[in-house]
Design a protein around this motif. Structure first.
Motif, short mmCIF file in Angstrom:
data_model
loop_
_atom_site.label_atom_id
_atom_site.label_comp_id
_atom_site.label_asym_id
_atom_site.label_seq_id
_atom_site.Cartn_x
_atom_site.Cartn_y
_atom_site.Cartn_z
N LEU A 1 0.83 -1.21 0.00
CA LEU A 1 0.00 0.00 0.00
C LEU A 1 0.86 1.26 0.00
O LEU A 1 0.56 2.23 -0.68
CB LEU A 1 -0.91 0.02 1.24
N ALA A 2 1.95 1.23 0.78
CA ALA A 2 2.83 2.41 0.84
C ALA A 2 3.39 2.71 -0.53
O ALA A 2 3.50 3.87 -0.94
CB ALA A 2 3.96 2.17 1.84
N LYS A 3 3.73 1.64 -1.27
CA LYS A 3 4.27 1.85 -2.61
C LYS A 3 3.19 2.41 -3.54
O LYS A 3 3.38 3.40 -4.22
CB LYS A 3 4.81 0.52 -3.16
N GLN A 4 2.03 1.74 -3.49
CA GLN A 4 0.95 2.13 -4.42
C GLN A 4 0.49 3.57 -4.21
O GLN A 4 0.26 4.30 -5.16
CB GLN A 4 -0.22 1.17 -4.25
N TYR A 5 0.37 3.97 -2.92
CA TYR A 5 -0.17 5.31 -2.64
C TYR A 5 0.90 6.32 -2.23
O TYR A 5 0.59 7.38 -1.71
CB TYR A 5 -1.28 5.21 -1.58
N GLN A 6 2.16 5.93 -2.45
CA GLN A 6 3.30 6.82 -2.16
C GLN A 6 3.25 7.41 -0.75
O GLN A 6 3.34 8.62 -0.56
CB GLN A 6 3.36 7.92 -3.19
N VAL A 7 3.05 6.51 0.22
CA VAL A 7 3.04 6.96 1.62
C VAL A 7 4.47 6.88 2.15
O VAL A 7 5.06 5.80 2.15
CB VAL A 7 2.14 6.04 2.48
N PRO A 8 5.05 8.00 2.60
CA PRO A 8 6.38 7.91 3.22
C PRO A 8 6.30 7.06 4.49
O PRO A 8 5.54 7.39 5.41
CB PRO A 8 6.71 9.37 3.54
N LEU A 9 7.04 5.97 4.51
CA LEU A 9 6.89 4.98 5.58
C LEU A 9 8.23 4.77 6.28
O LEU A 9 9.26 4.58 5.62
CB LEU A 9 6.40 3.66 4.95
N ARG A 10 8.20 4.80 7.62
CA ARG A 10 9.44 4.61 8.38
C ARG A 10 9.18 3.65 9.53
O ARG A 10 8.12 3.71 10.16
CB ARG A 10 9.88 5.99 8.90
N VAL A 11 10.12 2.76 9.80
CA VAL A 11 10.03 1.85 10.95
C VAL A 11 10.96 2.38 12.03
O VAL A 11 12.14 2.65 11.76
CB VAL A 11 10.47 0.42 10.57
N LYS A 12 10.43 2.55 13.26
CA LYS A 12 11.23 3.16 14.33
C LYS A 12 11.04 2.41 15.64
O LYS A 12 10.06 1.68 15.80
CB LYS A 12 10.80 4.62 14.52
N ASN A 13 11.94 2.66 16.57
CA ASN A 13 11.84 2.04 17.89
C ASN A 13 11.03 2.96 18.81
O ASN A 13 11.31 4.16 18.89
CB ASN A 13 13.27 1.87 18.45
N SER A 14 10.02 2.39 19.50
CA SER A 14 9.18 3.24 20.35
C SER A 14 9.91 3.66 21.63
O SER A 14 9.42 4.49 22.38
CB SER A 14 7.88 2.54 20.69
N LEU A 15 11.09 3.05 21.88
CA LEU A 15 11.77 3.37 23.14
C LEU A 15 12.95 4.31 22.98
O LEU A 15 13.62 4.64 23.96
CB LEU A 15 12.26 2.06 23.81
N ASN A 16 13.27 4.73 21.75
CA ASN A 16 14.37 5.69 21.60
C ASN A 16 14.09 6.63 20.43
O ASN A 16 13.02 6.56 19.81
CB ASN A 16 15.73 4.95 21.43
N ASP A 17 15.06 7.49 20.11
CA ASP A 17 14.82 8.47 19.06
C ASP A 17 15.64 8.19 17.81
O ASP A 17 15.90 9.07 17.01
CB ASP A 17 15.14 9.89 19.57
N HIS A 18 16.06 6.93 17.68
CA HIS A 18 16.83 6.55 16.50
C HIS A 18 16.00 6.82 15.25
O HIS A 18 14.78 6.67 15.27
CB HIS A 18 17.16 5.06 16.60
#
Ligand code: ADP
Ligand code: ASP
Ligand code: MG
Length: 406
Positions: free
Chosen positions: A218-235
């Motif tokens: 879906l992110a590809k099809q609708y060009q949604v900027p997608l990021r995976v992050k850690n909920s416990l830090n600010d990486h």
């Protein structure tokens, strides 16, 4: 001001303390004047526990009732998060999938999203509220509650981001982003800054559970900027997006050599082997799989037999459907090999010749890991190995392709 969709997975909302921590994180973004839609999964192992509960009262729980039960998990986390935000003087409202207008088809337990009405979500945003949406669930056009398949909250989040035209979608989990292997099993795994959509879909389909494959599509099809992050830090995490062509041809490296992004295996899948009565009935098999939304991974066809991997939780459905095809004379016989799981190397440029497949098999042979089948596509090499050697296999392949060669 940006419109941000954030999704918090089960471990990130796994205890009251963690819910308070993410409420702090959300309040910060809210007070920074962002519009926020927050998608939550059920707390910790709630979904697994609910499945076990069902199995204690029924040998074969009806899928409709399973959906009624499982959607309760996300209701708990969404309401608790809303309460924690209220304590922080943040205006918030929690909505079920149905209240959010997430309309799906009728396939209980693995429904597909047809459309999202989203009027209550938009109304909440215009009233300056943080809108919390229960992930993994929707409602069919006949008003039955449905779920999107295990891990489906990621897909809820990206689908909402798509229809709301959000500036970005952030998937918060319990690791720093997408790694070259599951960092819990392979400590040497490296964190990627960016992974392309296509490679991520292959990784996710073959067992890298950090993202639901349909969310990446879906992110590809609708060009949604997608990021995976850690909920416990600010990486900064991992961006899932189109490849950046920053690599320069410097004449030193082998320009056409295949590149490996990750190694993975999937213990939630098993091998299906079907002996067809004639090759033309292959279509009936694929129709059946697509009608029931059953996954078919790395199919191989040879001499009247077809082999592929599918989801363990669909074992009963495969058994019932294949029995029927035997009875109707479409197939001669079938075997469900519950001990054989897919082990994969994912990357690009694999299909130029048989080299990559050969190298994968050689590495496994050196480790005395027997390979049942092998299939190669441009983006992935997948082999079938015994479940109890899959972790050794993933480590050996990671060492060969991602530690020793770089
Ligand atoms: P959530 O509850 O946040 O949705 P999941 O358990 O669904 O979390 O996904 C996160 C987990 O995915 C991590 O804890 C990690 O063990 C696993 N994982 C598997 N493969 C990978 C990979 N290649 N990169 C990162 N994590 C991975
Ligand atoms: N709670 C659901 C599951 O455990 C959905 C999700 O976590 O994304 O599969
Ligand atoms: Mg998940």
């Amino acid at each position: 001001m940006a419109l941000i969709v954030q999704k918090f997975g089960g471990t990130s909302v796994g205890s009251p303390e963690k819910i308070c921590l993410i409420a702090d994180r959300i309040s910060k973004s809210y007070y920074d004047h962002n519009q926020m839609v927050v998608v939550v999964s059920a707390m910790g192992d709630t979904t697994d526990e609910l499945i076990q509960l069902a199995q204690r009262v029924s040998v074969c729980p009806p899928h409709r009732e399973m959906d009624m039960l499982l959607t309760a998990g996300e209701r708990i986390s969404m309401s608790l998060l809303s309460m924690a935000l209220a304590d922080r003087k943040v205006l918030a409202i929690s909505l079920t999938g149905s209240q959010s207008g997430i309309i799906t088809d009728q396939s209980h337990r693995r429904a597909r999203i047809l459309k999202i009405l989203g009027d209550r979500v938009r109304a909440g945003l215009s009233n300056n509220k943080v809108v919390i949406v229960a992930g993994f669930q929707g409602v069919s056009e006949s008003r039955e509650v449905t779920t999107l398949g295990r891990g489906g909250s990621d897909t809820s989040a990206v689908a909402l981001a798509a229809i709301l035209r959000a500036d970005r979608c952030e998937i918060y989990t319990d690791v720093d982003g997408v790694f070259s292997a599951d960092p819990r099993r392979v400590p040497q795994a490296k964190l990627w800054k960016r992974v392309s959509h296509d490679v991520m879909v292959e990784l996710a389909t073959r067992g890298a559970g950090v993202l639901h494959p349909r969310s990446v599509e879906l992110a590809k099809q609708y060009q949604v900027p997608l990021r995976v992050k850690n909920s416990l830090n600010d990486h900064e995490g991992t961006m899932i997006g189109p490849r950046k062509s920053t690599q320069k041809a410097d004449g030193e490296s082998d320009m056409e050599e295949f590149g490996v992004t990750g190694t993975t295996f999937d213990s939630n899948k098993f091998l299906v082997r079907v002996k067809l009565s004639r090759s033309t009935v292959l279509n009936s098999l694929w129709d059946l799989a697509s009608h029931l939304h059953l996954s078919v991974v790395a199919p191989v066809f040879s001499e009247g037999e077809v082999w592929f991997f599918s989801d363990r939780e669909a074992e009963g459905e495969w058994r019932r459907s294949l029995e029927e095809l035997v009875r109707d004379g479409f197939i001669q016989s079938y075997r469900l090999c519950m001990e054989t799981v897919p082990l994969s190397v994912v990357g690009d440029r694999f299909s130029q010749d048989g080299k990559a497949l050969y190298e994968v098999i050689s590495v496994l042979e050196k480790e005395n890991i027997q390979v049942t089948l092998g299939s190669a596509s441009a983006l992935a090499i997948t082999v079938g190995v015994s479940q109890n050697r899959a972790e050794d296999g993933v480590k050996a392949l990671h060492k060969e392709f991602l530690e020793d060669r770089v």
